[in-house]
Design a protein around this motif. Structure first.
Motif, short mmCIF file in Angstrom:
data_model
loop_
_atom_site.label_atom_id
_atom_site.label_comp_id
_atom_site.label_asym_id
_atom_site.label_seq_id
_atom_site.Cartn_x
_atom_site.Cartn_y
_atom_site.Cartn_z
N GLY A 158 8.71 83.07 93.59
CA GLY A 158 7.52 83.90 93.48
C GLY A 158 6.28 83.21 94.00
N ARG A 159 5.17 83.75 93.55
CA ARG A 159 3.87 83.36 94.04
C ARG A 159 3.55 81.87 93.82
NH1 ARG A 159 -0.57 86.56 95.23
NH2 ARG A 159 -2.45 85.34 95.04
N CYS A 160 4.00 81.31 92.72
CA CYS A 160 3.59 79.93 92.42
C CYS A 160 4.52 78.91 93.07
CB CYS A 160 3.50 79.71 90.91
SG CYS A 160 5.04 79.24 90.13
N GLN A 161 5.56 79.37 93.73
CA GLN A 161 6.48 78.46 94.42
C GLN A 161 6.99 77.36 93.50
OE1 GLN A 161 6.83 77.61 98.23
NE2 GLN A 161 5.32 78.98 99.10
N ALA A 162 7.47 77.77 92.35
CA ALA A 162 8.15 76.88 91.40
C ALA A 162 7.24 75.89 90.70
CB ALA A 162 9.32 76.14 92.06
#
Lengths: 374, 465
Positions: free
Chosen positions: B411-415
């Motif tokens: 998702g948006r936060c890239q893990a």
């Protein structure tokens, strides 16, 4: 089927071609081992745009593409309901936004009609507007194929892998072929990083690494080059685009996934390193494709791009794959799909299995002849 | 894409490491560009410390530690360093071209050397209810305090660590009521920590300050330590905090705000996406870049300084920035000017208390991996621990194979929020140590860049924004 079904076949490469071939061979009762140096679908097969498209195929590739589509249409029968749910048929559309594209589209329809194919149809400006009213910009018409669509690539690859396993195939991941050669007894001896095995047949589905493998066997020196076509995916947006979209004469493929995310591709290539298995990313070079996407669907411009990636793929000089018997007995090739092999995959799997089992296939492989470059 | 805008050095992040490095490089004759994502210099620790900011004049409650950053920020403003603020860097290419977005447009600039001083993030603390409205991290609470003296009266602080105590201390000084402090560490530091006490005593002042913060917090709040099994609940927003106290008794507190903290870890996304080698640090429970004594990474023209290279605090950030800058200056064929005397010794002294603090505040993995399978682990995709367990049971080898089963980390936060937790869960299932598992393969853009920004990129070429 004049051969014993107990014969052994080793498939090198666990991409969609290799896994589909493994499935068809295992289903026919062969003893199948897939050797995958990384993990299933790690490179081009898992990292492609997932386009399931007959549209725009090279005329020489159309019969194979149509045969593959027969399998896609009946996918649950092959890989089960759950994996097959990763395929989303809708329609595929390539629109013309300039005179050049308009000409290309009309020429293409004429050429296909002359060859007796009716799956691609021309939509006039007005029909196009009716079909996809959400598109903006100068639209002059387009080419349409009903029933094409998109799939989540790694789920399809995994689906074929699992179906192969269910039919008794063996899949060894993290298992790189170090050396292999054919003995006078007619048996292939394959040395891998984790052990050695013997086999009556070797099927080369090693993608961008296939030419290296062929060289190891002492077969032809294939003019295969490696590149990494790039993709970008956005955050989720409300659904607006039911079709997979391309633009005639330009590099863009645009689709909206069931998650609402837009996937933007178009085959712009970044560098690939076959030693380190690293694929580069040159995001600015995607700007042209991305601008085109904004022009057709202006609402997309506010969507954030979450991630870009690329997968390493093997390209042939004529952009056609190599499918057929190798220069050595018991060696079969299936590689070099030049960034349009995903839809062909299930069909190629069947064809490769037919080659091994019966030495003949239902579609002509002449255009894909391994020795066409001498 | 080489052009007249090229710099000798681009520094990413204007916290203590970035500012100290920039000043030294500028003084020594390098052309320096600072790209920073905040509106002004200071980084997280000295957020908005700039000489003309309101904070410098009125936010005395933040304490003297905070105002130390003012000197660096003032000098930076007076220097020849070009600073572009609100620049969100999203890719560093193999040939040191740095791409960033600013105010809705994207641009790129190249440099011979790059110094990443992009700092740290808080270690995620996935406990039941951590995604409820009303719950945020202690770092976020501190940011609000630094930005606008905003706070929530009657909040409960849950966690441990130096930043935990500093923030509560600042909260109290700013006049906000704190309902309770639930320290997840035991009163007595783990025995192993005392192995490191001797070097730590070289910085007895820092330890004493931390001790004083804690003493004041204990005195002025309803304080408990050794707290376990914390669970947050409420109907659509936080209403109740349940926990088990030191004596094993189940307890409850009613509260509308809870701030969580389990220490900080380096920001890895930019460095990993730039292809730097990283190694798992078992002491700090995080990934950190492989660096030499000057902060030089596995990519010889890319350096890392400050907490992004491993958590060590603001004073170490300054000396690590100076060490990196000195090396870059020499590699560029120049001589460092005004290099602080005994820099290496000072750097070593600044680092001395760290192993003790690491051992003292190292969170047990209970706070990294939720026991309850219904707890959300990947917030972007809404995936629970149970869903990740399920994928792991199907033989997923590591985080990168996970995506063919579920979408954790995509998702948006890239893990950023789930990476370490996912890795611990997969390690548990595979029976392999965490350090042997790959981390998520991180790809640019490391933060979302809009389709429109990218579309304009080619048109902007050649102009800074």
């Amino acid at each position: 089927m004049g051969r014993q079904s107990s014969e052994r076949v080793v498939i090198v490469g666990g991409g969609i071609q290799g896994c589909a071939a493994a499935y068809f061979l295992a289903r026919a009762g062969w003893s199948v081992t897939v050797l995958e140096k990384d993990n299933i679908g790690r490179h081009a097969s898992g990292a492609n745009a997932g386009g399931v498209r007959r549209l725009g195929r090279d005329l020489r590739e159309v019969p194979l593409s149509l045969a593959a589509m027969d399998i896609w249409k009946d996918l649950p029968a092959y890989i089960g309901e759950e994996a097959a749910a990763a395929f989303h048929p809708s329609f595929y559309m390539k629109v013309a936004i300039d005179d050049k594209g308009h000409g290309l589209g009309l020429d293409r329809i004429r050429m296909l009609e002359n060859a007796g194919y009716q799956h691609e149809i021309w939509l006039s400006k007005r029909e196009l507007k009716k079909r996809l009213p959400q598109l903006e910009g100068p639209l002059l018409g387009g080419v349409l194929v009903e029933g094409d669509g998109w799939a989540v690539p790694w789920r399809i690859v995994r689906g074929f892998a699992k179906a192969a396993l269910d039919h008794g195939a063996e899949i060894l991941e993290g298992c790189q072929v170090v050396q292999f050669s054919r003995h006078s007894s007619g048996v292939w001896k394959i040395e891998t990083a984790t052990g050695s095995l013997e086999s009556d047949w070797v099927v080369n589905c090693a993608g961008a690494w296939a030419a290296r493998l062929a060289r190891k066997a002492g077969d032809l020196d294939f003019p295969l080059s490696a590149h990494a076509p790039m993709l970008a995916i956005t955050e989720r947006r409300a659904p607006v685009l039911p079709a997979v979209l391309g633009v005639l004469g330009h590099t863009l493929s645009l689709k909206q996934l069931d998650t609402g995310q837009f996937l933007i591709g178009g085959g712009v290539r970044a560098t690939a390193d076959l030693e380190t298995d690293k694929a580069g990313l040159k995001i600015p070079e995607m700007a042209t494709s991305i601008r085109l996407a904004c022009q057709l669907l202006p609402g997309i411009s506010v969507a954030g791009i979450l991630r870009c990636w690329s997968g390493i793929e093997g390209y042939m000089p004529d952009d056609l794959p190599v499918i057929g018997m190798g220069g050595l007995p018991g060696l079969v090739h299936g590689f070099g799909f030049s960034a349009h092999g995903f839809q062909l995959g299930p069909g190629v799997g069947e064809v490769l299995a037919d080659l091994v089992i019966a030495r003949q296939t239902k579609v002509s492989l002449k255009p894909f002849c391994p020795s066409r470059f001498g | 894409m080489s052009n007249a805008r090229d710099y000798d050095l681009i520094i990413i992040g204007s916290g203590p490491a970035g500012m100290a490095a920039a000043l030294l490089a500028d003084r020594s004759g390098l052309s320096v560009l600072m790209l920073d994502d905040q509106p002004g210099a200071g980084g997280q620790v000295y957020r908005q410390i700039g000489p003309n900011s309101r904070n410098a004049k009125t936010f005395g409650f933040l304490g003297e530690e905070y105002f130390r950053g003012g000197d660096l920020a003032g000098k930076l403003e007076a220097s020849g360093v070009d600073c572009i603020h609100q620049a969100h860097v999203w890719q560093i290419t193999e040939d040191n071209e740095v791409f960033y977005s600013r105010k809705g447009a994207a641009a790129s600039i190249r440099a011979d050397f790059i110094l990443m001083a992009s700092g740290a993030q808080e270690r995620p603390m996935p406990i039941p209810g951590w995604t409820l409205p009303g719950v945020m991290t202690v770092g976020a609470a501190q940011t609000l305090l630094k930005m606008s003296a905003t706070g929530a009266d009657g909040a409960v602080f849950i966690g441990t660590g130096p930043l935990f105590y500093l923030t509560i201390w600042q909260y109290l000084r700013a006049g906000f009521g704190v309902k309770a402090v639930l320290d997840t560490a035991t009163a007595i530091p783990p025995a192993g920590a005392f192995r490191w006490i001797l070097p730590a005593l070289l910085q007895a002042g820092i330890l004493a300050k931390g001790w004083a913060w804690r003493a004041e917090v204990r005195k002025r709040t309803s304080y408990q330590n050794g707290v376990r099994g914390v669970s947050l609940s409420g109907d659509g927003k936080l209403e109740k905090i349940s926990f088990i106290d030191r004596l094993g008794k189940e307890r409850e507190i009613k509260a509308g705000h809870a701030f969580l903290h389990q220490g900080v870890i380096p920001n890895v996304n930019l460095g990993m996406a730039a292809g730097l080698d990283y190694r798992w640090d078992e002491g700090q429970l995080c990934w950190r870049p492989v660096l030499d004594q000057h902060g030089q990474s596995s990519r010889k023209t890319v350096f890392v300084a400050g907490d992004g290279g491993g958590i060590a605090g603001a004073s170490v950030a300054v000396t690590s920035g100076q060490l990196a800058a000195a090396r870059i200056i020499r590699l560029g064929g120049k001589t460092p000017r005004g290099l602080p005397a005994f820099l290496r010794l000072r750097h070593w002294l600044n680092k001395a208390p760290r192993p003790f603090l690491d051992a003292m505040f190292r969170p047990p993995t209970d706070w990294i991996v939720p026991e309850d399978e219904k707890v959300i682990v990947c917030r972007c995709e809404g995936l629970t621990r149970g869903e990740i367990d399920q994928a792991a049971k199907m033989g997923v080898a590591g985080p990168n194979q996970l995506k063919s089963y579920c979408r954790a980390g995509m998702g948006r936060c890239q893990a950023r929020m789930c990476g370490i937790t996912v890795q611990h869960i997969l390690a548990e299932h595979s029976g392999r140590p965490v350090r042997d598992l790959d981390y998520f393969r991180l790809r640019p853009p490391i933060r979302p860049v809009t389709v429109g920004e990218l579309a304009m990129l080619a048109e902007n070429d050649g102009q800074a924004i």
